[in-house]
Design an enzyme around this catalytic site. Structure first.
Site, short mmCIF file in Angstrom:
data_model
loop_
_atom_site.label_atom_id
_atom_site.label_comp_id
_atom_site.label_asym_id
_atom_site.label_seq_id
_atom_site.Cartn_x
_atom_site.Cartn_y
_atom_site.Cartn_z
N GLU A 124 25.49 33.46 53.60
CA GLU A 124 26.73 34.19 53.36
C GLU A 124 26.61 35.60 53.94
O GLU A 124 26.14 36.52 53.26
CB GLU A 124 27.00 34.27 51.85
CG GLU A 124 27.21 32.94 51.19
CD GLU A 124 28.16 33.04 50.00
OE1 GLU A 124 29.15 32.32 50.00
OE2 GLU A 124 27.91 33.86 49.11
N GLY B 298 35.01 37.62 51.31
CA GLY B 298 36.24 38.20 50.77
C GLY B 298 36.96 39.12 51.73
O GLY B 298 37.87 39.84 51.33
N LYS C 262 34.11 33.14 40.81
CA LYS C 262 33.79 34.55 40.51
C LYS C 262 34.37 34.93 39.14
O LYS C 262 34.39 34.10 38.24
CB LYS C 262 34.28 35.46 41.64
CG LYS C 262 33.74 34.99 42.99
CD LYS C 262 33.88 36.00 44.09
CE LYS C 262 33.29 35.41 45.37
NZ LYS C 262 33.29 36.35 46.48
N ASN D 110 33.36 28.96 44.24
CA ASN D 110 32.83 30.05 43.43
C ASN D 110 34.03 30.83 42.89
O ASN D 110 34.65 31.59 43.62
CB ASN D 110 31.95 30.95 44.32
CG ASN D 110 31.46 32.19 43.59
OD1 ASN D 110 31.64 32.33 42.38
ND2 ASN D 110 30.82 33.10 44.33
N SER E 104 34.77 33.75 53.63
CA SER E 104 36.13 33.55 54.14
C SER E 104 36.35 32.17 54.75
O SER E 104 37.04 32.03 55.76
CB SER E 104 36.51 34.66 55.12
OG SER E 104 36.46 35.93 54.48
N HIS F 16 23.66 35.62 44.71
CA HIS F 16 24.87 35.92 45.48
C HIS F 16 24.85 37.39 45.89
O HIS F 16 24.34 38.24 45.16
CB HIS F 16 26.10 35.63 44.61
CG HIS F 16 27.38 35.71 45.38
ND1 HIS F 16 27.99 36.91 45.66
CD2 HIS F 16 28.13 34.74 45.96
CE1 HIS F 16 29.08 36.66 46.37
NE2 HIS F 16 29.20 35.37 46.56
N GLU G 204 26.98 39.61 45.80
CA GLU G 204 27.58 40.53 44.81
C GLU G 204 26.57 40.83 43.70
O GLU G 204 26.54 41.94 43.17
CB GLU G 204 28.89 39.92 44.27
CG GLU G 204 29.99 40.03 45.30
CD GLU G 204 31.03 38.92 45.25
OE1 GLU G 204 31.16 38.23 44.22
OE2 GLU G 204 31.73 38.74 46.28
P1 PGA Z 1 35.06 34.18 50.01
O1 PGA Z 1 33.77 34.25 49.07
O2 PGA Z 1 35.25 32.71 50.37
O3 PGA Z 1 36.19 34.70 49.17
O4 PGA Z 1 34.78 35.00 51.20
C1 PGA Z 1 32.63 33.46 49.33
C2 PGA Z 1 31.56 33.75 48.31
O5 PGA Z 1 31.43 34.90 47.90
O6 PGA Z 1 30.81 32.84 47.90
#
Ligand code: PGA
Length: 258
Positions: free
Chosen positions: A170, A176, A15, A13, A216, A98, A100
């Site tokens: 998630e 993140g 982003k 992803n 992560s 997601h 976010e």
């Molecule tokens: P990350 O993000 O691996 O940077 O924690 C995962 C995601 O948001 O899909």
């Protein structure tokens, strides 16, 4: 390790990162570096990068995904992109709901459900994201949140229609942050989600449902996570922006067995 009936999926992803030139470079590097991955590999890129990355991955093993969509097929919806437009730009996959999107842009379970319907109608492989916040985990709400998000997001389909659906667990506190769920925490949530899937669409659906972990994931922790029986892949944010790390994640099985 994941069941033989569920082919692992490792999805990046990206982003809101990278220029077009950087996207092309990374896509090329991912194609090269993940050639020997036993998993299905996908990159989910910003809308603006779909066509250029599509040209790079065409004819390779790497699949292309969007990070969101709108459920209407076309019309006066400024700033939105439809499932058909994603397909037209070369996408085969799409991330839906997601955290976010849920937290910053107000995506509700109902919106997730509508987006899922549009994605399935366009034959996109949807990656539906669910997960609890730190507050929710600390107040023992994790299972309630997962149950609500699964039931709300996936409701109202015929079992045959949802066979391509992928669900990504998630935990919001792990995205993140560099704090990964422990393999045991991830497995516990995945097992719970598989049971919810069985309640919604039966044992056959649940047994075939690919459940990704996201939050992560790194080249260092992927093997231990993927050793859990109900983890069928990963949705990778930060570590997907570097081809060597992403490729190592996509090769988890090979190296774990070696
Ligand atoms: P990350 O993000 O691996 O940077 O924690 C995962 C995601 O948001 O899909």
């Amino acid at each position: 390790m994941t069941s033989p009936i569920r082919r692992p999926l490792i999805a990046g992803n990206w982003k809101m990162h990278l220029t077009l030139a950087q996207s092309v470079d990374l896509a090329k590097a991912v194609c090269d570096a993940t050639k020997d991955s036993p998993a299905e590999v996908a990159v989910c890129v910003p809308f603006t990068a779909l066509t250029v990355v599509s040209a790079v991955v065409k004819g390779t093993h790497v699949r292309l995904g969007g990070q969101n969509l709108y459920w209407e097929p076309q019309g006066a919806f400024t700033g939105e992109v439809s499932a058909g437009q994603l397909v037209d730009a070369g996408a085969t996959h799409v991330i839906i709901g997601h955290s976010e999107r849920r937290r910053l842009f107000g995506d509700t379970d109902e919106a997730v459900n509508r987006k899922l319907k549009a994605a399935l109608a366009a034959k996109l492989i949807p990656i539906v994201c669910v997960g609890e916040t730190l507050d929710e985990r600390q107040s023992n709400q994790t299972f309630r949140v997962l149950e609500t998000q699964m039931a709300g997001g996936l409701k109202g389909f015929a079992p045959a229609d949802v066979s391509s659906v992928v669900v990504a667990y998630e935990p919001v506190w792990a995205i993140g942050t560099g704090v990964t769920a422990t393999p045991a925490q991830a497995q516990e949530a995945h097992l719970f989600l598989r049971k919810q899937a069985a309640k919604l669409y039966g044992e056959g659906f649940a047994a075939g449902l690919r459940l990704l972990y996201g939050g992560s994931v790194t080249a260092e922790n992927v093997d231990n996570l993927m050793a859990q029986p109900d983890l069928d892949g990963a949705l990778v944010g930060g570590a997907s922006l570097k081809a060597p790390a992403f490729a190592r994640i996509a090769r988890f099985q090979v190296e774990a067995k070696a």
